[in-house]
Design a protein around this motif. Structure first.
Motif, PDB file in Angstrom:
ATOM      1  N   THR A  30     -17.572 -30.197 -25.738  1.00 12.23           N
ATOM      2  CA  THR A  30     -17.520 -29.286 -24.587  1.00 12.23           C
ATOM      3  C   THR A  30     -16.130 -28.673 -24.446  1.00 12.23           C
ATOM      4  O   THR A  30     -15.993 -27.474 -24.176  1.00 12.23           O
ATOM      5  CB  THR A  30     -17.901 -30.039 -23.301  1.00 12.23           C
ATOM      6  OG1 THR A  30     -19.240 -30.543 -23.426  1.00 12.23           O
ATOM      7  CG2 THR A  30     -17.828 -29.120 -22.089  1.00 12.23           C
ATOM      8  N   LEU A  31     -15.102 -29.484 -24.636  1.00 13.07           N
ATOM      9  CA  LEU A  31     -13.737 -28.964 -24.554  1.00 13.07           C
ATOM     10  C   LEU A  31     -13.499 -27.895 -25.631  1.00 13.07           C
ATOM     11  O   LEU A  31     -12.911 -26.845 -25.358  1.00 13.07           O
ATOM     12  CB  LEU A  31     -12.727 -30.093 -24.725  1.00 13.07           C
ATOM     13  CG  LEU A  31     -12.675 -31.147 -23.607  1.00 13.07           C
ATOM     14  CD1 LEU A  31     -11.700 -32.263 -23.978  1.00 13.07           C
ATOM     15  CD2 LEU A  31     -12.272 -30.522 -22.280  1.00 13.07           C
ATOM     16  N   VAL A  32     -13.972 -28.158 -26.850  1.00  8.86           N
ATOM     17  CA  VAL A  32     -13.778 -27.197 -27.942  1.00  8.86           C
ATOM     18  C   VAL A  32     -14.524 -25.905 -27.652  1.00  8.86           C
ATOM     19  O   VAL A  32     -13.972 -24.803 -27.830  1.00  8.86           O
ATOM     20  CB  VAL A  32     -14.250 -27.804 -29.284  1.00  8.86           C
ATOM     21  CG1 VAL A  32     -14.242 -26.748 -30.385  1.00  8.86           C
ATOM     22  CG2 VAL A  32     -13.339 -28.966 -29.685  1.00  8.86           C
ATOM     23  N   VAL A  33     -15.763 -26.021 -27.214  1.00  9.27           N
ATOM     24  CA  VAL A  33     -16.560 -24.825 -26.912  1.00  9.27           C
ATOM     25  C   VAL A  33     -15.897 -24.007 -25.805  1.00  9.27           C
ATOM     26  O   VAL A  33     -16.001 -22.775 -25.775  1.00  9.27           O
ATOM     27  CB  VAL A  33     -17.997 -25.229 -26.528  1.00  9.27           C
ATOM     28  CG1 VAL A  33     -18.775 -24.033 -25.993  1.00  9.27           C
ATOM     29  CG2 VAL A  33     -18.719 -25.813 -27.739  1.00  9.27           C
ATOM     30  N   ASN A  34     -15.187 -24.695 -24.911  1.00  7.23           N
ATOM     31  CA  ASN A  34     -14.463 -24.020 -23.837  1.00  7.23           C
ATOM     32  C   ASN A  34     -13.044 -23.625 -24.246  1.00  7.23           C
ATOM     33  O   ASN A  34     -12.180 -23.380 -23.407  1.00  7.23           O
ATOM     34  CB  ASN A  34     -14.412 -24.906 -22.587  1.00  7.23           C
ATOM     35  CG  ASN A  34     -15.769 -25.036 -21.926  1.00  7.23           C
ATOM     36  OD1 ASN A  34     -16.582 -24.113 -21.971  1.00  7.23           O
ATOM     37  ND2 ASN A  34     -16.035 -26.180 -21.324  1.00  7.23           N
TER      38      ASN A  34
ATOM     39  N   SER B 241     -13.077 -39.825 -38.126  1.00  7.40           N
ATOM     40  CA  SER B 241     -14.543 -39.823 -38.072  1.00  7.40           C
ATOM     41  C   SER B 241     -15.044 -39.023 -36.877  1.00  7.40           C
ATOM     42  O   SER B 241     -16.036 -38.285 -36.978  1.00  7.40           O
ATOM     43  CB  SER B 241     -15.071 -41.261 -38.000  1.00  7.40           C
ATOM     44  OG  SER B 241     -14.773 -41.963 -39.186  1.00  7.40           O
ATOM     45  N   ILE B 242     -14.371 -39.161 -35.751  1.00 11.15           N
ATOM     46  CA  ILE B 242     -14.767 -38.406 -34.557  1.00 11.15           C
ATOM     47  C   ILE B 242     -14.590 -36.905 -34.806  1.00 11.15           C
ATOM     48  O   ILE B 242     -15.454 -36.096 -34.460  1.00 11.15           O
ATOM     49  CB  ILE B 242     -13.949 -38.871 -33.336  1.00 11.15           C
ATOM     50  CG1 ILE B 242     -14.365 -40.286 -32.953  1.00 11.15           C
ATOM     51  CG2 ILE B 242     -14.126 -37.921 -32.157  1.00 11.15           C
ATOM     52  CD1 ILE B 242     -13.463 -40.945 -31.931  1.00 11.15           C
ATOM     53  N   ALA B 243     -13.473 -36.531 -35.424  1.00 16.56           N
ATOM     54  CA  ALA B 243     -13.235 -35.110 -35.714  1.00 16.56           C
ATOM     55  C   ALA B 243     -14.305 -34.565 -36.657  1.00 16.56           C
ATOM     56  O   ALA B 243     -14.812 -33.445 -36.464  1.00 16.56           O
ATOM     57  CB  ALA B 243     -11.845 -34.930 -36.316  1.00 16.56           C
ATOM     58  N   LYS B 244     -14.672 -35.339 -37.674  1.00 13.66           N
ATOM     59  CA  LYS B 244     -15.715 -34.898 -38.599  1.00 13.66           C
ATOM     60  C   LYS B 244     -17.053 -34.756 -37.889  1.00 13.66           C
ATOM     61  O   LYS B 244     -17.820 -33.819 -38.168  1.00 13.66           O
ATOM     62  CB  LYS B 244     -15.833 -35.889 -39.761  1.00 13.66           C
ATOM     63  CG  LYS B 244     -14.632 -35.897 -40.682  1.00 13.66           C
ATOM     64  CD  LYS B 244     -14.724 -37.022 -41.720  1.00 13.66           C
ATOM     65  CE  LYS B 244     -13.472 -37.094 -42.575  1.00 13.66           C
ATOM     66  NZ  LYS B 244     -13.514 -38.237 -43.531  1.00 13.66           N
ATOM     67  N   ALA B 245     -17.348 -35.678 -36.988  1.00 15.25           N
ATOM     68  CA  ALA B 245     -18.607 -35.589 -36.235  1.00 15.25           C
ATOM     69  C   ALA B 245     -18.645 -34.329 -35.376  1.00 15.25           C
ATOM     70  O   ALA B 245     -19.688 -33.654 -35.278  1.00 15.25           O
ATOM     71  CB  ALA B 245     -18.785 -36.838 -35.374  1.00 15.25           C
ATOM     72  N   ILE B 246     -17.526 -33.998 -34.744  1.00 14.31           N
ATOM     73  CA  ILE B 246     -17.468 -32.790 -33.911  1.00 14.31           C
ATOM     74  C   ILE B 246     -17.776 -31.550 -34.741  1.00 14.31           C
ATOM     75  O   ILE B 246     -18.481 -30.640 -34.286  1.00 14.31           O
ATOM     76  CB  ILE B 246     -16.081 -32.668 -33.246  1.00 14.31           C
ATOM     77  CG1 ILE B 246     -15.878 -33.789 -32.230  1.00 14.31           C
ATOM     78  CG2 ILE B 246     -15.911 -31.310 -32.565  1.00 14.31           C
ATOM     79  CD1 ILE B 246     -14.462 -33.877 -31.688  1.00 14.31           C
ATOM     80  N   LEU B 247     -17.275 -31.489 -35.965  1.00 13.75           N
ATOM     81  CA  LEU B 247     -17.496 -30.327 -36.826  1.00 13.75           C
ATOM     82  C   LEU B 247     -18.970 -30.060 -37.070  1.00 13.75           C
ATOM     83  O   LEU B 247     -19.357 -28.926 -37.389  1.00 13.75           O
ATOM     84  CB  LEU B 247     -16.794 -30.522 -38.175  1.00 13.75           C
ATOM     85  CG  LEU B 247     -15.266 -30.429 -38.178  1.00 13.75           C
ATOM     86  CD1 LEU B 247     -14.724 -30.788 -39.555  1.00 13.75           C
ATOM     87  CD2 LEU B 247     -14.807 -29.029 -37.787  1.00 13.75           C
ATOM     88  N   HIS B 248     -19.813 -31.097 -36.929  1.00 11.66           N
ATOM     89  CA  HIS B 248     -21.235 -30.942 -37.235  1.00 11.66           C
ATOM     90  C   HIS B 248     -22.112 -30.925 -35.986  1.00 11.66           C
ATOM     91  O   HIS B 248     -23.348 -30.973 -36.103  1.00 11.66           O
ATOM     92  CB  HIS B 248     -21.680 -32.052 -38.187  1.00 11.66           C
ATOM     93  CG  HIS B 248     -21.076 -31.924 -39.551  1.00 11.66           C
ATOM     94  ND1 HIS B 248     -21.600 -31.119 -40.535  1.00 11.66           N
ATOM     95  CD2 HIS B 248     -19.952 -32.474 -40.085  1.00 11.66           C
ATOM     96  CE1 HIS B 248     -20.847 -31.182 -41.618  1.00 11.66           C
ATOM     97  NE2 HIS B 248     -19.835 -32.002 -41.372  1.00 11.66           N
ATOM     98  N   GLU B 249     -21.509 -30.838 -34.808  1.00  8.36           N
ATOM     99  CA  GLU B 249     -22.290 -30.710 -33.588  1.00  8.36           C
ATOM    100  C   GLU B 249     -22.951 -29.330 -33.542  1.00  8.36           C
ATOM    101  O   GLU B 249     -22.320 -28.323 -33.901  1.00  8.36           O
ATOM    102  CB  GLU B 249     -21.405 -30.903 -32.360  1.00  8.36           C
ATOM    103  CG  GLU B 249     -21.019 -32.344 -32.094  1.00  8.36           C
ATOM    104  CD  GLU B 249     -22.216 -33.182 -31.694  1.00  8.36           C
ATOM    105  OE1 GLU B 249     -22.754 -32.995 -30.590  1.00  8.36           O
ATOM    106  OE2 GLU B 249     -22.644 -34.028 -32.500  1.00  8.36           O
ATOM    107  N   PRO B 250     -24.219 -29.240 -33.096  1.00 12.06           N
ATOM    108  CA  PRO B 250     -24.919 -27.940 -33.066  1.00 12.06           C
ATOM    109  C   PRO B 250     -24.165 -26.842 -32.319  1.00 12.06           C
ATOM    110  O   PRO B 250     -24.128 -25.692 -32.779  1.00 12.06           O
ATOM    111  CB  PRO B 250     -26.250 -28.285 -32.374  1.00 12.06           C
ATOM    112  CG  PRO B 250     -26.481 -29.727 -32.711  1.00 12.06           C
ATOM    113  CD  PRO B 250     -25.115 -30.351 -32.711  1.00 12.06           C
TER     114      PRO B 250
END
Length: 557
Positions: A187-191, A207-216
């Protein structure tokens, strides 16, 4: 939903008035017409939320890529990309208008559109945006490559030699207990907020950063412009501004030459929205070379200022570029449930006996540190240990069990050594390690309010603790400066024990406090209450090593 439609339509209309390209204005006009139709005659407006967001993205991208250009001076690659996007948007508009007209012919003042049809349109817009971004990127690369031959090898020029799209690393396959955190960060990135993920080694920042990269939502916003720049293979003592920029460019899929790499990277990033992860940032934040210290932070700040570019930084250090407004997130350990899933997924044999509760206690003893749990489970699996053998090995060897291989992902020792070898820690000299040993020795760790009284010979103890915290080796909880259990075990097992001078200072302060409390309780009782586990530890240690002196002191307890 109506408010979102109104705001988006108003935003697109505003962009229309400022961009000089007729072709781009026509696309925005079509996009606005789609949204106006949805607003006026579509019943199930809420089902169009994803399409509305994609239409907003189209407006943002067109404003950026056509800024200061007219149809007369649009680059050829951009004309083709715009024409392709225009065709896709026209097709969707014609279908939406057709459904509207069908409703009016039937004397319906509003119509409902099937969700599958809406999903199909959403997919079409997403594909069109992805194709548009790809064509723009490829076109920019070819255009800039042409400059190479035109400039006749001018050594002061900066040129992109080639562009090769780079896939971001895949989402971690074993990833538990982080869904809420990833959703919050997404949400922070999208904003449009830049994020700094901070924590000790092995906490799962990468791992968290990689997961964020693949969020829809991230894929929808940034399409194929999701980049992961890894700096973990570099040495802080040797990294320079040039190596930093070369790594950066390589992760973007471009090659650069010349004296101004920042300008060319910035030009590439300005072409469309982009999300860039700077992984293991402590490597360059702790750089020894003057060129790195002077030039890397301003370069990061300039990249962060590019419209549409969002940065995610992962680091053990808190020395993030100061001219960037970061949303800083300290990565917490796992919860018990997630720690169990990680452990038993890797080492399912542990479920098949009566030691499951003892295993849970062991996970608690590791403070639910993700890397330590993973290493422990893999060590047990590789050696085919029973739960009883695993527990025995842990009780006998502690952190030595957490070193099944080499490298920071296979060894707690190696990941700890990376932190201890950082220039900031090295600059503390032996006093840094002495302080860390004391913090690990005391079960409550070090009372920050009493640090100067407990360790008077370490005149810079407060500064030392600040540096240790800066490198995520310790953390503050209430009044105490604490360490995670795996770090405590590593320090106790691998570093020299607390030296006699420091132990004597601690002993003197605590024993004097107890004696004075027996005579006058004012203030002294509060110290005993706050530090009682530490006092018990010192007494137990002294009974084992200097019993005669300790017996005398104990009469005041």
């Amino acid at each position: 939903m109506s408010q979102l439609l109104n705001v988006t339509i108003a935003g697109i209309n505003a962009v229309q008035t400022v961009i000089p390209s007729d072709l781009a204005r026509g696309i925005l006009g079509t996009v606005a017409n789609i949204l106006i139709t949805v607003r006026s005659v579509i019943k199930n407006k809420s089902d169009f939320r994803a399409i509305v967001k994609k239409c907003k993205t189209i407006g943002e991208i067109l404003e950026r890529v056509t800024k200061d250009t007219t149809d007369d001076n649009l680059p050829r690659y951009l004309v083709h990309a715009l024409a392709t996007l225009n065709s896709s948007v026209d097709d969707i508009n014609n279908q939406v208008v057709s459904r509207k007209e069908q409703g009016l012919l039937r004397r319906f003042f509003s119509v409902t559109i099937d969700r599958d049809q809406i999903a199909s349109w959403e997919k079409d817009i997403g594909s069109a945006l992805e194709l548009f971004n790809t064509e723009v990127n490829a076109g920019m690369a070819m255009r800039l490559e042409g400059l190479v031959s035109q400039l006749d090898g001018n050594p002061t020029s900066v040129n992109v030699l080639k562009y090769q799209p780079i896939e971001p690393p895949s989402r971690p396959s074993m990833f538990y207990g982080r869904d809420d955190l990833v959703a919050e960060l997404t949400t922070l990135v999208v904003n449009d907020e830049h994020i700094a993920l901070i924590g000790p080694g092995g906490m799962g920042k990468s791992s968290i950063a990689k997961a964020i990269l693949h969020e829809p939502l991230i894929i929808e916003k940034f399409a194929d412009r999701r980049f992961f720049v890894a700096y973990d293979d570099l040495d802080p003592s040797t990294i320079t501004f040039e190596t930093f920029m070369t790594h950066f460019a390589g992760a973007l899929g471009i090659e650069i030459t010349g004296a101004d790499p920042l300008r060319q990277i910035s030009t590439f990033l300005r072409s469309a929205s982009a999300l860039v992860v700077l992984d293991n940032a402590e490597t360059f934040e702790e750089a020894s070379a003057l060129s790195a210290l002077e030039n890397i932070p301003p370069a990061i700040a300039k990249i962060a200022d590019i419209c549409g570019v969002i940065l995610i930084l992962t680091s053990r250090s808190r020395r993030s570029a100061t001219d960037v407004l970061w949303s800083t997130m300290d990565i917490p350990p796992l919860d018990l449930s997630s720690a169990e899933r990680v452990f038993f997924q890797t080492y399912p044999r542990a479920r098949c006996n009566d030691a499951e509760e003892e295993i849970k206690d062991l996970l608690r003893e590791l403070d639910f540190h993700p890397l330590s749990i993973n290493l422990l489970a893999n060590t047990a699996r590789q050696n085919d240990w029973s739960s009883a053998v695993l527990l025995k090995r842990w009780n006998n060897r502690h952190s030595a069990v957490l070193n099944p291989g080499k490298g920071k992902l296979q060894s707690l020792s190696d990941t700890m050594q990376l932190s201890l070898d950082s220039p900031s820690i090295q600059a503390l000299g032996e006093d840094g390690r002495r302080t860390l040993a004391i913090i690990a020795f005391l079960p409550q760790s070090l009372n920050g309010n009493l640090a100067g009284d407990l360790l008077p010979s370490l005149q810079e103890v407060d500064t030392i603790c600040d540096v240790l915290r800066m490198q995520s080796l310790v953390y503050r909880q209430d009044d105490f400066i604490k360490v995670l259990a795996p770090i405590r075990h590593y320090v106790q097992d691998s570093l020299p024990p607390p030296d006699s001078t420091r132990l004597q200072e601690i002993r003197t302060f605590y024993y004097r406090t107890v004696q004075e409390c027996s005579e006058e309780q004012d203030g002294h009782a509060n110290i005993i209450i706050s530090d009682h586990f530490n006092i018990e530890r010192v007494v137990a240690f002294d009974l084992a090593h200097i019993p005669e002196e300790t017996y005398h002191a104990c009469q005041f307890f």
